[in-house]
Design a protein around this motif. Structure first.
Motif, mmCIF file in Angstrom:
data_model
loop_
_atom_site.group_PDB
_atom_site.id
_atom_site.type_symbol
_atom_site.label_atom_id
_atom_site.label_comp_id
_atom_site.label_asym_id
_atom_site.label_seq_id
_atom_site.Cartn_x
_atom_site.Cartn_y
_atom_site.Cartn_z
ATOM 1 N N ALA A 17 0.824 -1.220 0.000
ATOM 2 C CA ALA A 17 0.000 0.000 0.000
ATOM 3 C C ALA A 17 0.847 1.254 0.000
ATOM 4 N N GLU A 18 2.148 1.084 0.012
ATOM 5 C CA GLU A 18 2.979 2.267 0.255
ATOM 6 C C GLU A 18 3.756 2.734 -0.982
ATOM 7 N N THR A 19 3.742 1.974 -2.075
ATOM 8 C CA THR A 19 4.438 2.411 -3.299
ATOM 9 C C THR A 19 3.403 2.879 -4.313
ATOM 10 N N ILE A 49 -1.048 -15.760 -1.421
ATOM 11 C CA ILE A 49 -0.874 -14.373 -1.872
ATOM 12 C C ILE A 49 -1.401 -13.439 -0.789
ATOM 13 N N HIS A 50 -0.581 -12.445 -0.440
ATOM 14 C CA HIS A 50 -0.950 -11.414 0.548
ATOM 15 C C HIS A 50 -1.381 -10.190 -0.254
ATOM 16 N N VAL A 51 -2.654 -9.829 -0.111
ATOM 17 C CA VAL A 51 -3.264 -8.887 -1.068
ATOM 18 C C VAL A 51 -3.590 -7.532 -0.446
ATOM 19 N N HIS A 52 -3.106 -6.479 -1.112
ATOM 20 C CA HIS A 52 -3.594 -5.104 -0.920
ATOM 21 C C HIS A 52 -4.169 -4.694 -2.265
ATOM 22 N N ILE A 53 -5.294 -3.982 -2.254
ATOM 23 C CA ILE A 53 -5.853 -3.587 -3.546
ATOM 24 C C ILE A 53 -5.834 -2.058 -3.699
ATOM 25 N N LEU A 84 -5.994 -11.525 2.789
ATOM 26 C CA LEU A 84 -6.182 -10.080 2.659
ATOM 27 C C LEU A 84 -5.423 -9.364 3.764
ATOM 28 N N SER A 85 -4.844 -8.238 3.404
ATOM 29 C CA SER A 85 -4.194 -7.392 4.404
ATOM 30 C C SER A 85 -5.251 -6.677 5.235
ATOM 31 N N THR A 86 -5.121 -6.748 6.560
ATOM 32 C CA THR A 86 -5.936 -5.889 7.421
ATOM 33 C C THR A 86 -5.091 -4.705 7.905
ATOM 34 N N GLY A 87 -3.840 -4.664 7.416
ATOM 35 C CA GLY A 87 -2.969 -3.541 7.772
ATOM 36 C C GLY A 87 -3.322 -2.324 6.937
ATOM 37 N N GLY A 88 -3.727 -2.601 5.688
ATOM 38 C CA GLY A 88 -4.056 -1.512 4.780
ATOM 39 C C GLY A 88 -2.865 -0.592 4.587
ATOM 40 N N SER A 89 -3.154 0.705 4.465
ATOM 41 C CA SER A 89 -2.065 1.687 4.366
ATOM 42 C C SER A 89 -1.955 2.381 5.716
ATOM 43 N N VAL A 90 -0.873 3.097 5.919
ATOM 44 C CA VAL A 90 -0.693 3.786 7.212
ATOM 45 C C VAL A 90 -1.804 4.813 7.466
ATOM 46 N N HIS A 91 -2.574 5.160 6.421
ATOM 47 C CA HIS A 91 -3.624 6.176 6.581
ATOM 48 C C HIS A 91 -5.014 5.588 6.815
ATOM 49 N N CYS A 108 -6.106 -13.711 6.908
ATOM 50 C CA CYS A 108 -5.933 -12.256 7.014
ATOM 51 C C CYS A 108 -4.644 -11.980 7.775
ATOM 52 N N SER A 109 -4.002 -10.873 7.436
ATOM 53 C CA SER A 109 -2.846 -10.481 8.238
ATOM 54 C C SER A 109 -3.339 -9.850 9.531
ATOM 55 N N LEU A 110 -2.554 -9.981 10.587
ATOM 56 C CA LEU A 110 -2.942 -9.420 11.886
ATOM 57 C C LEU A 110 -1.651 -8.983 12.583
ATOM 58 N N ASN A 116 6.624 2.308 14.289
ATOM 59 C CA ASN A 116 7.033 3.436 13.445
ATOM 60 C C ASN A 116 7.348 2.874 12.075
ATOM 61 N N PHE A 117 6.829 3.538 11.044
ATOM 62 C CA PHE A 117 6.920 2.993 9.683
ATOM 63 C C PHE A 117 7.518 4.111 8.822
ATOM 64 N N GLY A 118 8.842 4.190 8.789
ATOM 65 C CA GLY A 118 9.474 5.350 8.158
ATOM 66 C C GLY A 118 9.066 6.599 8.916
ATOM 67 N N VAL A 121 3.241 6.249 11.176
ATOM 68 C CA VAL A 121 3.006 5.301 12.265
ATOM 69 C C VAL A 121 1.999 4.269 11.779
ATOM 70 N N PHE A 122 2.334 2.994 11.908
ATOM 71 C CA PHE A 122 1.407 1.905 11.563
ATOM 72 C C PHE A 122 0.752 1.508 12.888
ATOM 73 N N LEU A 123 -0.520 1.928 13.029
ATOM 74 C CA LEU A 123 -1.200 1.877 14.315
ATOM 75 C C LEU A 123 -1.887 0.527 14.543
ATOM 76 N N MET A 231 6.804 -7.362 -4.315
ATOM 77 C CA MET A 231 7.088 -5.942 -4.525
ATOM 78 C C MET A 231 6.517 -5.067 -3.417
ATOM 79 N N GLU A 232 5.695 -5.616 -2.539
ATOM 80 C CA GLU A 232 5.327 -4.871 -1.330
ATOM 81 C C GLU A 232 6.585 -4.587 -0.505
ATOM 82 N N ASP A 233 7.536 -5.517 -0.565
ATOM 83 C CA ASP A 233 8.679 -5.479 0.346
ATOM 84 C C ASP A 233 9.978 -5.039 -0.309
HETATM 85 N N1 KMH Z 1 1.069 -1.126 4.693
HETATM 86 C C1 KMH Z 1 1.624 -1.294 5.998
HETATM 87 C C2 KMH Z 1 1.448 -0.066 6.810
HETATM 88 C C3 KMH Z 1 -0.292 -5.795 6.518
HETATM 89 O O1 KMH Z 1 -0.517 -5.903 5.335
HETATM 90 O O2 KMH Z 1 -0.965 -6.355 7.369
HETATM 91 C C4 KMH Z 1 1.025 -2.436 6.710
HETATM 92 C C5 KMH Z 1 1.083 -3.757 6.088
HETATM 93 C C6 KMH Z 1 0.817 -4.898 6.994
HETATM 94 O O3 KMH Z 1 1.298 -3.916 4.904
#
Ligand code: KMH
Ligand code: ZN
Length: 279
Positions: A17-19, A49-53, A84-91, A108-110, A116-118, A121-123, A231-233
């Motif tokens: 979610a960050e690029t 697959i760990h998914v952010h859309i 599915l990512s439950t982290g989403g984006s930092v926003h 789901c990710s948990l 601190n994320f750069g 803040v990843f809350l 490519m998330e990482d």
């Molecule tokens: N995008 C990061 C702030 C997850 O997917 O659960 C959080 C993240 C972690 O990517």
């Protein structure tokens, strides 16, 4: 001849979610790109697959209808375990992150604590962690505990002691290493974190952000862990050499695994390992 059983779970995290798409046009952000990526990564040896859309403007979104369509498309067109990512984006607000489970993913990710994320803040406050965990138990979604720091490992002990085992009874973790603000992507940090995992943990993987991707993969293989790449990482294969397709990263860790005499698990083997619900 029947192939040997797989003993290496390879997870691909293709988008994050960050690029931004403008910074990295080869990032899969549309549904068509995501499905094509998933298919090529499965063929290369990925089982999950760990998914952010993203939305139509390629911005991160947690829109539930879009998430549901994505889960359905990945189930129809691949065999991969869909996390599915439950982290989403930092926003992303916490309440939207809880709604991700409405899309009925396999997993789901948990994340087990705030990081601190750069510069951001990843809350992940404790009440959010416990709400999300109990929801995953109720909805029969298998969580993957994301551990960015040694403190997150302690928090996992506390969670399992207080709320019991996840749906399915297996406890799978992923060490996310090398985030600026989290634990470093080093062999020493990986060994410390793995040695501190709760006894209930049944499997773990690791991923190294940026230039820690290779040291973390090698350390994880030598300690008997599984691997996440994508490519998330990491966006380069080597200094100045951009990743053109997520499948290159999967192929590379499958090769590393093969040197370590590890065989990639099929998606069916991964479903068995993680005790994913048949839907
Ligand atoms: N995008 C990061 C702030 C997850 O997917 O659960 C959080 C993240 C972690 O990517
Ligand atoms: Zn993620």
């Amino acid at each position: 001849m029947t192939p040997p059983p797989g003993d290496l779970l390879v997870t691909v995290a293709p988008t994050g979610a960050e690029t931004s798409k403008s910074d990295c046009p080869q990032l899969p952000t549309t549904l068509a790109e995501l499905v094509e990526t998933a298919q090529r990564c499965q063929a290369a040896g990925a089982a999950m697959i760990h998914v952010h859309i993203r939305d139509d403007e390629h911005r991160p979104t947690l829109d539930v209808k879009r998430l549901t369509d994505t889960v359905d498309a990945l189930h129809e067109r691949t065999d991969l375990v869909v996390q599915l990512s439950t982290g989403g984006s930092v926003h992303d607000p916490l309440e939207n992150r809880l709604k991700v489970l409405d899309a009925q993913p396999d997993s789901c990710s948990l994340t087990m604590g705030t990081t601190n994320f750069g510069d951001d803040v990843f809350l992940n406050p404790w009440p959010f962690i416990t709400d999300l965990y109990q929801l995953s138990q109720e909805r029969e979604v298998v969580p993957e505990f994301e551990l960015f720091d040694l403190g997150h490992v302690r928090a996992l002990h506390r969670l399992l002691d207080s709320y019991g085992l996840p749906y399915g009874g297996r406890v799978h973790c992923d060490l996310v290493m090398g985030v600026p603000g989290g634990m470093p992507g080093t062999t020493d940090a990986l060994v410390a974190a793995v040695n501190a995992l709760p006894a209930a943990v049944t499997s773990w993987s690791a991923t190294g952000i940026g230039r820690s991707t290779l040291p973390v993969a090698l350390a994880a293989l030598s300690k008997g862990g599984h691997l996440r790449v994508g490519m998330e990482d990491v966006l380069t294969l080597a200094k100045g050499v951009p990743v053109e397709h997520n499948a290159q990263l999967v192929e590379r860790v499958v090769q590393l695994g093969s040197l370590a005499q590890r065989t990639p698990m099929s998606p069916a083997e991964a479903r068995d390992l993680l005790q994913i619900k048949r839907r």
